[in-house]
Scaffold this motif. Structure first.
Motif, PDB file in Angstrom:
ATOM      1  N   GLU A   1       0.835  -1.209   0.000  1.00 14.36           N
ATOM      2  CA  GLU A   1       0.000   0.000   0.000  1.00 14.36           C
ATOM      3  C   GLU A   1       0.862   1.249   0.000  1.00 14.36           C
ATOM      4  N   ALA A   2       1.930   1.250   0.802  1.00 14.02           N
ATOM      5  CA  ALA A   2       2.812   2.415   0.884  1.00 14.02           C
ATOM      6  C   ALA A   2       3.555   2.660  -0.426  1.00 14.02           C
ATOM      7  N   LEU A   3       3.786   1.597  -1.228  1.00 13.08           N
ATOM      8  CA  LEU A   3       4.460   1.755  -2.516  1.00 13.08           C
ATOM      9  C   LEU A   3       3.554   2.361  -3.579  1.00 13.08           C
ATOM     10  N   ALA A   4       2.242   2.189  -3.407  1.00 22.10           N
ATOM     11  CA  ALA A   4       1.295   2.660  -4.425  1.00 22.10           C
ATOM     12  C   ALA A   4       1.166   4.178  -4.375  1.00 22.10           C
ATOM     13  N   ASP A   5       0.985   4.776  -5.540  1.00 22.34           N
ATOM     14  CA  ASP A   5       0.640   6.185  -5.622  1.00 22.34           C
ATOM     15  C   ASP A   5      -0.866   6.328  -5.486  1.00 22.34           C
ATOM     16  N   GLY A   6      -1.321   7.577  -5.354  1.00 21.06           N
ATOM     17  CA  GLY A   6      -2.747   7.825  -5.232  1.00 21.06           C
ATOM     18  C   GLY A   6      -3.524   7.271  -6.416  1.00 21.06           C
ATOM     19  N   GLY A   7      -4.591   6.527  -6.138  1.00 18.52           N
ATOM     20  CA  GLY A   7      -5.410   5.944  -7.187  1.00 18.52           C
ATOM     21  C   GLY A   7      -4.918   4.613  -7.697  1.00 18.52           C
ATOM     22  N   GLU A   8      -3.791   4.112  -7.154  1.00 17.82           N
ATOM     23  CA  GLU A   8      -3.195   2.876  -7.662  1.00 17.82           C
ATOM     24  C   GLU A   8      -3.446   1.691  -6.732  1.00 17.82           C
ATOM     25  N   VAL A   9      -3.297   0.498  -7.324  1.00 20.13           N
ATOM     26  CA  VAL A   9      -3.326  -0.760  -6.573  1.00 20.13           C
ATOM     27  C   VAL A   9      -2.027  -1.494  -6.857  1.00 20.13           C
ATOM     28  N   CYS A  10      -1.283  -1.854  -5.806  1.00 17.75           N
ATOM     29  CA  CYS A  10      -0.078  -2.667  -5.937  1.00 17.75           C
ATOM     30  C   CYS A  10      -0.338  -4.042  -5.339  1.00 17.75           C
ATOM     31  N   ILE A  11       0.120  -5.080  -6.022  1.00 17.48           N
ATOM     32  CA  ILE A  11      -0.082  -6.449  -5.547  1.00 17.48           C
ATOM     33  C   ILE A  11       1.261  -7.171  -5.489  1.00 17.48           C
ATOM     34  N   SER A  12       1.316  -8.209  -4.697  1.00 20.98           N
ATOM     35  CA  SER A  12       2.532  -9.017  -4.575  1.00 20.98           C
ATOM     36  C   SER A  12       2.568 -10.077  -5.675  1.00 20.98           C
ATOM     37  N   GLY A  13       3.750 -10.666  -5.864  1.00 19.98           N
ATOM     38  CA  GLY A  13       3.892 -11.731  -6.844  1.00 19.98           C
ATOM     39  C   GLY A  13       2.994 -12.920  -6.545  1.00 19.98           C
ATOM     40  N   SER A  14       2.760 -13.203  -5.276  1.00 14.85           N
ATOM     41  CA  SER A  14       1.895 -14.335  -4.929  1.00 14.85           C
ATOM     42  C   SER A  14       0.460 -14.092  -5.389  1.00 14.85           C
ATOM     43  N   VAL A  15       0.025 -12.835  -5.324  1.00 17.39           N
ATOM     44  CA  VAL A  15      -1.312 -12.486  -5.815  1.00 17.39           C
ATOM     45  C   VAL A  15      -1.331 -12.549  -7.341  1.00 17.39           C
ATOM     46  N   TYR A  16      -0.282 -11.987  -7.954  1.00 20.50           N
ATOM     47  CA  TYR A  16      -0.203 -11.971  -9.416  1.00 20.50           C
ATOM     48  C   TYR A  16      -0.341 -13.380  -9.989  1.00 20.50           C
ATOM     49  N   ASP A  17       0.330 -14.348  -9.370  1.00 23.46           N
ATOM     50  CA  ASP A  17       0.274 -15.723  -9.860  1.00 23.46           C
ATOM     51  C   ASP A  17      -1.159 -16.263  -9.865  1.00 23.46           C
ATOM     52  N   GLN A  18      -1.972 -15.783  -8.944  1.00 26.78           N
ATOM     53  CA  GLN A  18      -3.343 -16.274  -8.836  1.00 26.78           C
ATOM     54  C   GLN A  18      -4.315 -15.564  -9.779  1.00 26.78           C
ATOM     55  N   VAL A  19      -4.035 -14.292 -10.128  1.00 30.02           N
ATOM     56  CA  VAL A  19      -5.031 -13.487 -10.844  1.00 30.02           C
ATOM     57  C   VAL A  19      -4.658 -13.158 -12.285  1.00 30.02           C
ATOM     58  N   LYS A  20      -3.422 -13.444 -12.709  1.00 26.26           N
ATOM     59  CA  LYS A  20      -2.934 -12.926 -13.990  1.00 26.26           C
ATOM     60  C   LYS A  20      -3.748 -13.406 -15.185  1.00 26.26           C
TER      61      LYS A  20
END
Length: 581
Positions: free
Chosen positions: A127-146
């Motif tokens: 969350e802290a890495l994301a800019d306003g209006g953005e969503v950041c996800i981890s690689g573990s999430v990416y593997d599940q949703v890509k």
């Protein structure tokens, strides 16, 4: 009483907080708290319920939500950003609630209804890495949703997160239907599409003769056209890449600004009936050269070289080659060069009378030398229509000739998207809606990356009263063409005006590329709708100085409109700005 034991489980965690919360509280503590409470009740809670989440806790400006599904967690995060942005629209910018969100999939400790552990901590760091209006996800999430979400992913690489032992792969994500908001000053760089994305920079003319610039430019433009026909690629439009012509650029910066991963560079030298072309394909994120090659051929083989380079790129980026039907190629290099010289004159749709007349002369000569050269025929049709439409030469015969010639261009080459959209646009002015739609459908089918097709269609959809669809089309055009010609801003301003977003319309229409064109009348109407009557009258007066024969009724009757209410909405604003009826 038995001691309650902590439990562990795998969970998808969404962590969100409000950007600038301290500033908002300092400015208006009660108003900010009320706004956040309203957003949680009206936006967050319904989405958490919809996606079967559990609101774990509220922490001042932040929330923590647990899901059993990573797909549900990410879709909830995307919808939360979208719905929050919509809720901001009627409010002044100082009162906008802007979120940043992180989503992680990991092991958590559950105790007394709360959750702890690295799974939660990583979500908070994302969350802290994301800019306003953005969503950041981890690689573990990416593997599940890509492969399960209609979304674009921007790989940010491995990140070292505070108090987390090992680096975490991080991705930014957004729905494919969403782009960055175009036309506003200093937009954030666009995010990477899900498919391989490429920008072709203008080829360098190595001949040492300025008159050969047009030849090098033509090679670049034709490569872009050929690549754009491949549905497996995302290809940036010519106008945006030519913004870098003659500049010493860092391909990594180009890639960031245009939102692509791959960049093609090249050079051309033409001498004594031969041409030497050097090309290199670069992974601007990884920093690797994918391949480089040199082609030394007779001048007559230049189009075969274009096809060969295109095939090499597709094989390198997609891994397979889908054979596409061939485009109509000129039989006369002289006709080709005349057409290439006309292209930039027509790039700014609705440009000056001088540019339209000059391009008309060049294209007339090109068609005389090669009557079956479809692109030259198509652009000549367009100049005939422009001579009539912009009252440069008013006989109705120009209008009839334009339509006949546009049909001929499609017959000569049905595999060129430009031929279809030009015909579709002219047909709309004849109120032949069904055939116009079919022509635009064909253009997108033939070349799914053709930015101008989406832009031109947005205007016609707007005149049907379908404002949201028009906005989606022009935003897609901006994404494919992030540094477009001025008429893109004109169309975007019209879409904002039609949606009654007058502030956004005025901001876009003040862009330098479009400000001193015919779009000025829409700016005047937008200002009038905002109650800024004095400024609206000033812009209307400046518009009339260059358009003394303008009348609101004449303009309204000339639009290719199916929805008269939309036309009258524009006409009302024009009259309020003081333009003559």
């Amino acid at each position: 009483m038995a001691e309650q034991r902590a439990q562990r489980r795998l969970a998808a965690i969404m962590s969100a907080d409000v950007v600038g919360y301290s500033r908002m509280m300092q400015a208006d503590e009660i108003g900010t708290l009320d706004a956040l409470k309203k957003r949680r009740t009206e936006v967050l809670s319904p989405l958490v319920t919809k996606y079967q989440g559990r609101l774990v806790k509220v922490m001042g400006d932040g929330v923590l939500v647990e899901f059993t599904s990573a797909v549900n967690a990410v879709q909830c995060a995307l919808d939360l950003q979208s719905d929050t942005a919509k809720a901001n629209e009627p409010l002044p910018s100082a009162r906008h609630v802007v979120l940043r969100i992180g989503v992680n999939l990991g092991d958590v400790i559950v105790e007394a209804g709360d959750i702890y552990g690295d799974g939660v901590n990583v979500a908070a760091r994302l969350e802290a890495l994301a800019d306003g209006g953005e969503v950041c996800i981890s690689g573990s999430v990416y593997d599940q949703v890509k492969r399960r979400l209609d979304a674009a992913f921007d790989d940010l690489g491995d990140k070292t997160l505070k108090n987390i032992a090992e680096p975490v792969r991080v991705y930014r994500i957004r729905p494919l239907s969403e782009g960055y908001t175009p036309g506003i000053a200093d937009p954030a760089p666009p995010m990477l599409p899900a498919k391989p994305s490429i920008a072709v920079l203008p080829f360098t003319n190595m001949s040492g003769e300025r008159e050969q610039d047009a030849f090098a430019d033509g090679l670049t433009e034709d490569l872009i056209t050929e690549l754009s026909r491949n549905v497996a690629l995302f290809v940036i439009a010519r106008h945006s890449t030519f913004a870098y012509k003659g500049r010493s650029v860092d391909v990594r910066q180009v890639a960031r600004e245009l939102g692509v991963r791959y960049v093609l560079e090249g050079s051309a030298r033409r001498l004594a009936g031969r041409v030497r072309i050097n090309v290199q394909l670069i992974d601007a994120i990884g920093g690797d050269h994918i391949w480089a090659d040199r082609f030394d051929r007779s001048l007559e083989d230049v189009f075969a070289v274009q096809d060969e380079v295109t095939n090499r790129i597709v094989e390198a980026l997609v891994g397979r080659l889908t054979k596409l039907p061939p485009r109509n190629r000129p039989t006369s290099l002289e006709a080709y060069e005349l057409c290439v010289r006309a292209r930039p004159l027509l790039a700014n749709f609705g440009g000056s009378a001088e540019a339209i007349r000059e391009s008309h002369i060049l294209l007339t000569q090109a068609v005389a030398k090669d009557p079956n050269y479809a692109e030259a025929v198509r652009w000549l049709a367009f100049t005939f229509w422009a001579l009539w439409s912009f009252s440069i030469e008013s006989p109705a015969s120009k209008r009839a000739a334009s339509l006949e010639m546009a049909r001929r261009a499609v017959a000569l080459d049905p595999n060129d998207a430009g031929n279809h959209w030009v015909l579709g646009y002219l047909l709309a002015y004849e109120h032949n809606w069904a055939e116009s739609d079919a022509a635009f459908d064909a253009a997108i089918r033939v070349e799914p990356n053709h930015a101008d097709t989406y832009a031109m269609r947005s205007e016609l959809v707007l005149w049907r009263g379908k404002t949201d669809e028009a906005m989606g089309l022009i935003e897609k055009a901006f994404r494919l063409n992030p540094q477009p010609a001025g008429w893109y801003f004109w169309l975007l301003g019209m879409a904002h005006y039609a949606a009654r977003r007058y502030e956004a319309a005025a901001e876009v229409l003040r862009a330098e590329l479009t400000y001193r064109t015919g779009s000025r009348k829409i700016l005047a109407a937008s200002l009038a709708q905002l109650g800024q009557i004095e400024e609206a009258h000033r812009e209307a007066e400046l518009f009339l100085a260059n358009n003394p024969r303008f009348s609101v009724v004449g303009w309204a009757n000339a639009q290719p409109a199916q929805n008269r209410a939309t036309v009258e909405h524009f006409a009302d604003g024009l009259r309020m700005a003081g333009l003559p009826d």
